[in-house]
Design an enzyme around this catalytic site. Sequence first.
Site, PDB file in Angstrom:
ATOM      1  N   ARG A  69       1.019  -0.824   0.021  1.00 43.31           N
ATOM      2  CA  ARG A  69       0.325  -0.456  -0.281  1.00 43.31           C
ATOM      3  C   ARG A  69       0.637   0.966   0.446  1.00 43.31           C
ATOM      4  O   ARG A  69       1.872   0.931  -0.156  1.00 43.31           O
ATOM      5  CB  ARG A  69      -1.221   0.438   0.997  1.00 43.31           C
ATOM      6  CG  ARG A  69       0.002  -0.333   2.606  1.00 43.31           C
ATOM      7  CD  ARG A  69      -0.644   0.453   3.620  1.00 43.31           C
ATOM      8  NE  ARG A  69      -0.716   1.745   3.677  1.00 43.31           N
ATOM      9  CZ  ARG A  69       0.761   2.431   3.656  1.00 43.31           C
ATOM     10  NH1 ARG A  69       1.927   1.958   3.869  1.00 43.31           N
ATOM     11  NH2 ARG A  69       0.311   3.708   3.223  1.00 43.31           N
ATOM     12  N   GLY A  70       0.061   2.219   0.089  1.00 46.47           N
ATOM     13  CA  GLY A  70       1.387   3.854   0.288  1.00 46.47           C
ATOM     14  C   GLY A  70       1.204   4.317  -2.118  1.00 46.47           C
ATOM     15  O   GLY A  70       1.064   2.922  -2.517  1.00 46.47           O
ATOM     16  N   ARG A 116      -7.306  -0.438  -7.027  1.00 46.45           N
ATOM     17  CA  ARG A 116      -7.734   1.086  -5.975  1.00 46.45           C
ATOM     18  C   ARG A 116      -8.248   1.915  -7.253  1.00 46.45           C
ATOM     19  O   ARG A 116      -7.337   1.893  -8.035  1.00 46.45           O
ATOM     20  CB  ARG A 116      -6.593   0.323  -4.882  1.00 46.45           C
ATOM     21  CG  ARG A 116      -6.567  -0.608  -3.660  1.00 46.45           C
ATOM     22  CD  ARG A 116      -5.692   0.414  -2.512  1.00 46.45           C
ATOM     23  NE  ARG A 116      -5.794   0.712  -1.686  1.00 46.45           N
ATOM     24  CZ  ARG A 116      -5.950   1.162  -0.976  1.00 46.45           C
ATOM     25  NH1 ARG A 116      -4.293   1.188  -0.884  1.00 46.45           N
ATOM     26  NH2 ARG A 116      -6.218   2.195   0.316  1.00 46.45           N
ATOM     27  N   ASP A 264      -2.442  10.368  -2.377  1.00 53.09           N
ATOM     28  CA  ASP A 264      -2.463   9.423  -3.045  1.00 53.09           C
ATOM     29  C   ASP A 264      -2.901  10.334  -4.343  1.00 53.09           C
ATOM     30  O   ASP A 264      -2.469   9.564  -5.336  1.00 53.09           O
ATOM     31  CB  ASP A 264      -3.583   8.770  -2.750  1.00 53.09           C
ATOM     32  CG  ASP A 264      -2.940   8.066  -1.852  1.00 53.09           C
ATOM     33  OD1 ASP A 264      -2.956   8.710  -0.794  1.00 53.09           O
ATOM     34  OD2 ASP A 264      -2.983   6.886  -1.951  1.00 53.09           O
ATOM     35  N   ASN A 274      -5.507  12.728   0.438  1.00 52.38           N
ATOM     36  CA  ASN A 274      -4.704  11.616   1.113  1.00 52.38           C
ATOM     37  C   ASN A 274      -5.049  10.774   2.258  1.00 52.38           C
ATOM     38  O   ASN A 274      -6.841  10.992   2.134  1.00 52.38           O
ATOM     39  CB  ASN A 274      -3.463  12.565   2.169  1.00 52.38           C
ATOM     40  CG  ASN A 274      -2.405  11.528   2.503  1.00 52.38           C
ATOM     41  OD1 ASN A 274      -1.807  11.189   1.687  1.00 52.38           O
ATOM     42  ND2 ASN A 274      -2.777  11.779   3.527  1.00 52.38           N
ATOM     43  N   LYS A 275      -5.094   9.924   2.461  1.00 54.01           N
ATOM     44  CA  LYS A 275      -5.556   9.626   3.790  1.00 54.01           C
ATOM     45  C   LYS A 275      -6.876   9.895   4.588  1.00 54.01           C
ATOM     46  O   LYS A 275      -6.985  11.178   4.924  1.00 54.01           O
ATOM     47  CB  LYS A 275      -4.049   8.773   4.751  1.00 54.01           C
ATOM     48  CG  LYS A 275      -5.358   7.205   6.107  1.00 54.01           C
ATOM     49  CD  LYS A 275      -5.965   6.230   5.374  1.00 54.01           C
ATOM     50  CE  LYS A 275      -5.591   5.838   4.137  1.00 54.01           C
ATOM     51  NZ  LYS A 275      -6.031   4.643   3.571  1.00 54.01           N
TER      52      LYS A 275
END
Length: 384
Positions: A69-70, A116, A264, A274-275
Amino acid sequence: MTSSFPISNDNEVASMKQKEFFEIETVRLDDENSAIVILDQTKLPAVCTEAVLKTQEEIFDAIYRLCVRGAPAIGITAGMAYYLAAKELVSADPQITPEKLTESLAKSKTYLAASRPTAVNLFWALDRMERVYLANRQKNNDEILALLRAECEEIKEEDIRVCRAIGEYGLTLVNDGDGVLTHCNAGRLAAASYGTATAPIYLAHERGYRLHVFADETRPLLQGARLTAYELHHAGIDVTLICDNMSAAVMKQGLVQVVFVGCDRVAANGDTANKIGTSVVACVAKQYGVPVYICAPTATIDMQCSTGEDIPIEQRNPSEVTELWYEKRMAPLDIKVYNPAFDVTDHTLIAGIITEYGIARPPFTESLPRIFEKKAAAVQGDEE
Ligand code: MRU
């Protein structure tokens, strides 16, 4: 409802070899065995172990389930997956026609791209691999495979250089003794090395600065607690874990001088996905006068998205909120749950976007195109 996110199963884990964190790369190509080997992040921090991904389905699943991830690590994995898809097609049918290979690779690309939706690096890496394939499709299979392999390895090598450059620019924004707050994991575990938001932190540490890092735990998947706190602590960096709702408390006390986060996808106007929870941090930081910097490889900047409104936001399984990590369910049955994986931080809350070609400052509609001009000039210089 069952969880979509795996928790370490003791029997499964017992049969695997636990390794030291720094022995394991986040993602690597094992060409001999036609596999991608990842550090399985769903098992951290309890167990540090590798997972071997051979089929396209296994790779898709590992991305979807956040084993890897990331944004940068997803891009690196996707590049390797494209190469392995080509290798598999050619080995299954050495006489495959260029038409059939092109069609099958396009299918693989579409399949992987669905794993994703938010991190643009996934699409960026797949497009990059496809460009190499299309430019060389008249060559023989061995040549094509060699070029694809070199390209996916280059995506990974480039990430190391890019993150280091981001770290150098980020380092100009901190002083010895500063407090730094970060959200989610934009660290070594999210990239090939250094990470993005952690790059200035690692470089500062290498050079003897004493930074104090506050890592938001990052509900619901706890990337901050499980991953950022883990990797920084392992590196000997002074890190304090806080719950997501504690950022105002530490900022109000003057314990944080700067916020570094990853991204992201950054839109052309600087709006940044982003998150989930990043935009809360940015709102709080504005209240307390703390600058927020987005650490963004140019691969994560999507000039095709004019604003954050154009960025697709991944919605995930409600069980991540209601059940995961708890011994028993912590919410009423049938409760409605909203579980977006990302939010968009408005560009007005962002002091700067740190790229490998320098720091873009507001107005981003002017500074980001200048960053891409610098990149184009550098690429042209390298080609000459
Ligand atoms: O859902 P995740 O864990 O993939 O989300 C990751 C993030 O939001 C990171 O901050 C981002 O991808 C940047 S990683 C250098």
